[in-house]
Write a protein that holds these residues in place. Structure first.
Motif, mmCIF file in Angstrom:
data_model
loop_
_atom_site.group_PDB
_atom_site.id
_atom_site.type_symbol
_atom_site.label_atom_id
_atom_site.label_comp_id
_atom_site.label_asym_id
_atom_site.label_seq_id
_atom_site.Cartn_x
_atom_site.Cartn_y
_atom_site.Cartn_z
ATOM 1 N N LEU A 10 0.845 -1.189 0.000
ATOM 2 C CA LEU A 10 0.000 0.000 0.000
ATOM 3 C C LEU A 10 0.881 1.239 0.000
ATOM 4 C CD1 LEU A 10 -3.092 0.716 0.264
ATOM 5 C CD2 LEU A 10 -2.660 0.981 2.708
ATOM 6 N N HIS A 54 -2.894 0.460 -3.787
ATOM 7 C CA HIS A 54 -2.099 -0.760 -3.812
ATOM 8 C C HIS A 54 -1.273 -0.823 -5.092
ATOM 9 C CE1 HIS A 54 -5.147 -1.967 -0.788
ATOM 10 N NE2 HIS A 54 -4.121 -2.625 -0.272
ATOM 11 N N CYS A 88 -4.580 -1.755 -9.961
ATOM 12 C CA CYS A 88 -4.943 -2.569 -8.801
ATOM 13 C C CYS A 88 -6.394 -2.349 -8.401
ATOM 14 C CB CYS A 88 -4.007 -2.277 -7.622
ATOM 15 S SG CYS A 88 -2.401 -3.089 -7.761
ATOM 16 N N ARG A 89 -6.879 -1.123 -8.519
ATOM 17 C CA ARG A 89 -8.295 -0.867 -8.241
ATOM 18 C C ARG A 89 -9.170 -1.556 -9.275
ATOM 19 N NH1 ARG A 89 -9.713 5.269 -7.528
ATOM 20 N NH2 ARG A 89 -11.780 4.321 -7.346
ATOM 21 N N ASP A 135 -5.518 -6.263 -3.690
ATOM 22 C CA ASP A 135 -5.162 -5.630 -2.429
ATOM 23 C C ASP A 135 -4.192 -6.537 -1.672
ATOM 24 O OD1 ASP A 135 -6.716 -7.673 -1.294
ATOM 25 O OD2 ASP A 135 -8.474 -6.390 -1.083
ATOM 26 N N LYS A 136 -3.908 -6.199 -0.429
ATOM 27 C CA LYS A 136 -2.882 -6.928 0.320
ATOM 28 C C LYS A 136 -3.269 -8.366 0.631
ATOM 29 C CE LYS A 136 -0.266 -5.012 3.347
ATOM 30 N NZ LYS A 136 0.240 -4.281 4.540
#
Length: 223
Positions: free
Chosen positions: A87, A93, A147-148, A153-154
């Motif tokens: 992040l 991200h 990434c969106r 995400d993580k």
């Protein structure tokens, strides 16, 4: 076997040699390859069009510079083939391909991708939400944007990219050897001192999804 756009076979993993290579070697070779995101809404396939190399403990632009091994950077120290997701600015991200041998922290940042079909683009728009005005490539022409758009995400940190069928993985696409590749310095790393100017960003010339076109970029020459 199914075909992608009538030409490239699907479900072909990348050769292991790419994951075991140094990040600087792997970064241009990842261009043209296919990043696949499996979601509850179906699969999304994208062509990788821009990458950056972050290679080894000596790279002042790397999170692992000087051997910095923390909870955040641990995945970088694993053997190549995993996703390193982190992040930035507390809200975006970024996804990387870990390369090289175990305990040698190297990774390739995926900076931009291009959806392969209109269906893929529609699903990415669904995840991005309302897009800013402007060109369609704003969908995924940057590491945070892609990434969106792919809902990365993580939770995907450490995911095996070399295993077909996982939530996030890589497939063979076009051969990078046949692509017009440019190289230039990486983006927004002034803190990297003498490493800030290293020409370790690679992108496909003329592709509209490339985040930044550098007028000083030079053609990448295969050895």
């Amino acid at each position: 076997m199914k075909k992608n756009n009538g030409s490239t076979p699907l479900n072909r993993p990348l050769p292991h040699s790419l994951y075991s290579a140094a990040a600087l070697e792997a970064a241009p070779l990842l261009l043209g390859q296919t990043l696949v995101r499996r979601t509850e809404d179906g699969e999304i396939r994208c062509r990788i069009v821009e990458t950056e190399s972050y290679g080894g403990q000596e790279d002042k632009g790397s999170h692992a510079f000087g051997g910095r091994r923390t909870a955040r950077t641990e995945t970088m120290f694993h053997a190549g083939g995993k996703a390193y997701v982190y992040l930035i600015y507390g809200m975006y991200h970024c996804v990387n391909v870990v390369t090289g041998p175990e305990n040698d922290p190297q990774a390739v940042l995926i900076r931009a991708v291009e959806p392969l079909t209109s269906r893929d683009a529609d699903r990415m728009r669904l995840y991005r939400g309302k897009l800013p005005a402007g060109k369609p490539s704003n969908l995924s022409n940057g590491p945070g944007k892609l990434c969106r758009a792919l809902r990365i995400d993580k939770s995907l940190n450490g995911c095996r990219l070399d295993r077909i069928g996982g939530p996030l993985y890589l497939e063979q696409g076009e051969s990078a050897a046949g692509l017009p590749i440019m190289q230039s310095p990486r983006i927004n790393i002034p803190y990297a001192e003498e490493y800030a100017g290293k020409p370790w960003r690679f992108y496909i010339e003329g592709n509209p999804y490339v985040s930044v076109v550098d007028k000083q970029a030079v053609p990448f020459l295969y050895k």
